[in-house]
Enzyme design. Sequence first.
Site, short mmCIF file in Angstrom:
data_model
loop_
_atom_site.label_atom_id
_atom_site.label_comp_id
_atom_site.label_asym_id
_atom_site.label_seq_id
_atom_site.Cartn_x
_atom_site.Cartn_y
_atom_site.Cartn_z
N ARG A 17 0.73 4.57 19.46
CA ARG A 17 -0.05 4.30 19.24
C ARG A 17 0.47 2.75 18.25
O ARG A 17 1.61 2.90 18.21
CB ARG A 17 -0.94 4.73 18.05
CG ARG A 17 -1.55 6.36 18.67
CD ARG A 17 -2.74 7.50 17.96
NE ARG A 17 -2.50 8.13 19.11
CZ ARG A 17 -2.13 9.90 18.70
NH1 ARG A 17 -1.18 9.54 18.36
NH2 ARG A 17 -3.10 10.59 19.06
N LYS A 21 -1.33 10.77 14.80
CA LYS A 21 -2.77 10.69 14.37
C LYS A 21 -3.09 12.71 14.11
O LYS A 21 -2.21 12.98 13.98
CB LYS A 21 -3.55 10.69 15.74
CG LYS A 21 -5.01 10.62 15.63
CD LYS A 21 -6.15 10.14 17.09
CE LYS A 21 -7.54 10.12 16.49
NZ LYS A 21 -8.03 9.99 17.68
N HIS A 34 -4.00 -0.77 23.07
CA HIS A 34 -4.55 0.29 23.44
C HIS A 34 -4.34 1.15 24.98
O HIS A 34 -3.70 1.85 24.94
CB HIS A 34 -5.52 1.25 22.81
CG HIS A 34 -5.14 2.23 22.53
ND1 HIS A 34 -4.61 3.05 21.91
CD2 HIS A 34 -6.68 3.69 23.12
CE1 HIS A 34 -5.27 4.56 21.46
NE2 HIS A 34 -6.20 4.49 22.67
N ARG A 61 -0.41 2.25 25.94
CA ARG A 61 -1.02 3.57 25.77
C ARG A 61 -1.64 4.01 26.79
O ARG A 61 -0.77 4.99 27.54
CB ARG A 61 -1.78 3.52 24.53
CG ARG A 61 -1.44 5.15 24.69
CD ARG A 61 -2.42 5.32 22.69
NE ARG A 61 -2.59 7.08 22.71
CZ ARG A 61 -1.98 7.89 22.57
NH1 ARG A 61 -0.25 7.80 22.16
NH2 ARG A 61 -1.95 9.27 22.32
N HIS A 114 -1.07 14.46 21.50
CA HIS A 114 -2.82 14.92 21.91
C HIS A 114 -3.27 16.59 21.18
O HIS A 114 -2.25 17.08 22.03
CB HIS A 114 -3.18 14.24 23.34
CG HIS A 114 -3.90 13.73 24.03
ND1 HIS A 114 -3.75 12.85 24.99
CD2 HIS A 114 -3.80 12.52 23.04
CE1 HIS A 114 -4.27 11.92 25.48
NE2 HIS A 114 -4.09 10.86 24.29
N TYR A 143 -6.96 11.99 32.06
CA TYR A 143 -5.40 10.64 32.85
C TYR A 143 -5.25 11.62 34.51
O TYR A 143 -4.59 11.29 35.11
CB TYR A 143 -4.06 10.71 32.51
CG TYR A 143 -4.47 10.33 31.35
CD1 TYR A 143 -4.62 8.76 31.86
CD2 TYR A 143 -4.04 10.65 30.21
CE1 TYR A 143 -4.50 8.27 29.87
CE2 TYR A 143 -4.44 9.73 29.06
CZ TYR A 143 -5.08 8.59 28.82
OH TYR A 143 -5.36 8.17 27.40
#
Length: 225
Positions: A76, A103, A174, A177, A200, A209
Site C-alpha cells: 500500500r 492496515k 493503488h 497494487r 488481507h 483476483y
Amino acid sequence: MGEPAVVVQLPVKRPVRKRRKKPPQNIDGIKYFTENQIKLIRKTVRDKANLDHAKANVTGIREWMAIDLITSTGLRVAEASDLCCGDIRCGYGQSEIYVRDGKGGKARTVQIPASLKKHLSHFLKWKEERGEGVSYDDHLFIGQRGPWTTQAVQQLVKKHLKVLGLYESGKSVHALRHSYAVQLYRQKRDLRAVQKQLGHASIQTTQIYADVTSEDIQDQIKGIW
C-alpha cells in the site's frame, strides 16, 4: 364536562434491517494495469533513473526505487512511504520486507524477488555513500523536506502515468497494487499466497483476483476459428 383526554401515540419501533454483505466484486470492478503497461511504466522510470544517475541527479534514482518496490510487492502507498531501512531484510538467506504498521495496525512480512533484493541493497549502499542514515529507524525514502509522505508517492506515480498517457481518475498508485495482485495470482492461481503478500484479513477480499482477466480471455480466443 371535563377536557377530553389526550392520547399520546408512542413511535412504533421498526425492525432494523440488517445490511447484506456485499458479494466479492469480479475483476471488472477494480482498476489495474495490464502486464505490458506495468512493464512500460517500469522501463520508463528505470531509464529516467539511469539518465539522472549519469547527471548526479537523485530524483530519478529514488523514484525508480519506489516504483520497483510497489510493483514488485503490492505494498500500500502508506506502507511504502513509511518503510524504514531496518525493515529491509536482504541478508544472506533473506529476501523479505517487514511491514511494521499495515492496515488495521497489523504487521506482516512480504517476500520479495531476487531482482528487488539486489536493487534495495544497492539503494541502501547509495544512501549511505550520500551520507543519509541507514539505521533501523531511518526512513528509506528521504526528500529535501524530510521523509516522503503518502502524497509524495501518489504524485510521483501520477506524474509518470500522465507522461505515458495511462492516467485516469481513480486509477493511480493503488492500481499498481491491484496490478501486482492480478499478476501474482496468474502465476500459480494461489489465492492464499496473494492474501499473505497483500495482508488481507479475509480471503474473501482476495477473491476478486480469482476472476478471469481480459488478458486470459485474449490468450484463449487467439485463432479460435
